[in-house]
Design a protein around this motif. Sequence first.
Motif, PDB file in Angstrom:
ATOM      1  N   LEU A 119       0.834  -1.204   0.000  1.00  0.00           N
ATOM      2  CA  LEU A 119       0.000   0.000   0.000  1.00  0.00           C
ATOM      3  C   LEU A 119       0.867   1.252   0.000  1.00  0.00           C
ATOM      4  N   THR A 120       1.939   1.240   0.773  1.00  0.00           N
ATOM      5  CA  THR A 120       2.849   2.389   0.796  1.00  0.00           C
ATOM      6  C   THR A 120       3.474   2.623  -0.573  1.00  0.00           C
ATOM      7  N   ALA A 121       3.827   1.528  -1.247  1.00  0.00           N
ATOM      8  CA  ALA A 121       4.404   1.666  -2.591  1.00  0.00           C
ATOM      9  C   ALA A 121       3.392   2.277  -3.553  1.00  0.00           C
ATOM     10  N   VAL A 122       2.135   1.872  -3.426  1.00  0.00           N
ATOM     11  CA  VAL A 122       1.095   2.455  -4.274  1.00  0.00           C
ATOM     12  C   VAL A 122       0.946   3.942  -3.989  1.00  0.00           C
ATOM     13  N   LEU A 123       0.962   4.316  -2.713  1.00  0.00           N
ATOM     14  CA  LEU A 123       0.799   5.722  -2.345  1.00  0.00           C
ATOM     15  C   LEU A 123       1.949   6.583  -2.861  1.00  0.00           C
ATOM     16  N   HIS A 124       3.124   5.984  -3.048  1.00  0.00           N
ATOM     17  CA  HIS A 124       4.278   6.736  -3.529  1.00  0.00           C
ATOM     18  C   HIS A 124       4.521   6.560  -5.028  1.00  0.00           C
ATOM     19  N   SER A 125       3.609   5.903  -5.715  1.00  0.00           N
ATOM     20  CA  SER A 125       3.768   5.714  -7.152  1.00  0.00           C
ATOM     21  C   SER A 125       3.491   7.017  -7.902  1.00  0.00           C
ATOM     22  N   SER A 126       3.939   7.060  -9.136  1.00  0.00           N
ATOM     23  CA  SER A 126       3.749   8.273  -9.936  1.00  0.00           C
ATOM     24  C   SER A 126       2.275   8.616 -10.153  1.00  0.00           C
ATOM     25  N   PRO A 127       1.408   7.631 -10.476  1.00  0.00           N
ATOM     26  CA  PRO A 127      -0.014   7.985 -10.620  1.00  0.00           C
ATOM     27  C   PRO A 127      -0.606   8.559  -9.334  1.00  0.00           C
ATOM     28  N   ALA A 128      -0.223   7.999  -8.180  1.00  0.00           N
ATOM     29  CA  ALA A 128      -0.748   8.511  -6.911  1.00  0.00           C
ATOM     30  C   ALA A 128      -0.278   9.934  -6.662  1.00  0.00           C
ATOM     31  N   ARG A 129       0.955  10.234  -7.033  1.00  0.00           N
ATOM     32  CA  ARG A 129       1.466  11.595  -6.855  1.00  0.00           C
ATOM     33  C   ARG A 129       0.666  12.600  -7.690  1.00  0.00           C
ATOM     34  N   VAL A 130       0.278  12.178  -8.886  1.00  0.00           N
ATOM     35  CA  VAL A 130      -0.508  13.069  -9.744  1.00  0.00           C
ATOM     36  C   VAL A 130      -1.906  13.256  -9.174  1.00  0.00           C
ATOM     37  N   ILE A 131      -2.546  12.144  -8.818  1.00  0.00           N
ATOM     38  CA  ILE A 131      -3.918  12.205  -8.324  1.00  0.00           C
ATOM     39  C   ILE A 131      -4.003  12.994  -7.026  1.00  0.00           C
ATOM     40  N   ALA A 132      -2.988  12.870  -6.170  1.00  0.00           N
ATOM     41  CA  ALA A 132      -3.018  13.521  -4.860  1.00  0.00           C
ATOM     42  C   ALA A 132      -2.669  15.005  -4.918  1.00  0.00           C
ATOM     43  N   HIS A 133      -2.358  15.525  -6.088  1.00  0.00           N
ATOM     44  CA  HIS A 133      -2.009  16.943  -6.180  1.00  0.00           C
ATOM     45  C   HIS A 133      -3.272  17.794  -6.041  1.00  0.00           C
ATOM     46  N   PRO A 134      -3.194  18.919  -5.308  1.00  0.00           N
ATOM     47  CA  PRO A 134      -4.385  19.757  -5.120  1.00  0.00           C
ATOM     48  C   PRO A 134      -5.024  20.233  -6.415  1.00  0.00           C
ATOM     49  N   ALA A 135      -4.229  20.415  -7.474  1.00  0.00           N
ATOM     50  CA  ALA A 135      -4.793  20.888  -8.738  1.00  0.00           C
ATOM     51  C   ALA A 135      -5.796  19.894  -9.307  1.00  0.00           C
TER      52      ALA A 135
END
Length: 292
Positions: A119-135
């Motif tokens: 789960l931690t690896a998923v949270l730090h993946s590139s797609p998660a970084r994009v989705i989690a951005h405020p924009a």
Amino acid sequence: MGHHLPEHGHEAGGGIPDWLPPALLLLAASGAYLLLVRRARRRNPVLGWSRWRTGWFLGGILLLGVALLPPVAPFAHEDFRGHMVQHLLIGMYAPLALVLAAPVTLLLRTLPPSRGRRLTAVLHSSPARVIAHPAVGLALSTGGLAVLYFTPLYNAITADPAAHWLLHTHFLLSGCLFAYAIAGPDPAPARPSVRARLVYLGVAIAAHAVISQLMYGGFRVDIHAPIDEVRGGAEIMYYGGDLAELLLAAALVATWRPEPRRATGRGSAGRGATGRGAGRGVVPARNVSGGS
């Protein structure tokens, strides 16, 4: 000129009351969270789990229940003002409470180590970084309102019960995503600075104000409802949205923690040259940054 849903007031297929499925789903979500809380306290009695977090989650479920069950739900099917109350509860107030409950942190505390690492690896993946951005959360939650109310989309959705539930789902998920990106206590990869998040929140406040004012004035709005309902809904969006966003700003301040200061290059070099740093057990700056 009404916008109520045809034959969608009391029963869903097979004679089941249409309020029963969401009620059961909300009860199931509450039970699942409380079960995870129990496991977390058993696994680590010293660390335990905050009663405030549990209270936030149950409060969020309660707000969803108010929005999706009678008397608000039938009112929303018949009056645009009721729809706007639903929108605020599902898309702004409930998401903030649910995000403050830190469900991801709770899940990480209860998962086996191997699954926790996945789960931690998923949270730090590139797609998660994009989705989690405020924009992204801003575009989906606030930007979607312009598409909904200034195109024929709203009238098409409210004429179809299934599409209406999809709209509720969109409100909830996009609201949770934006609240998480701005003030979520759960871990978030590459989260922007507090100043940047305040800017995104300011943009959301301004966008809500503009949309509600345009709606009140009837400019380009495409909503099949009496004008007094549309104006009433615009006022609810304006004042209710402001309050929700102020609460989100307060949550950002309350959950903010200053980042630890790192040793400067000069200081690290000086300690390395003299050898005194190693004797005192000081970790080099590059090792500190690598582990953060």
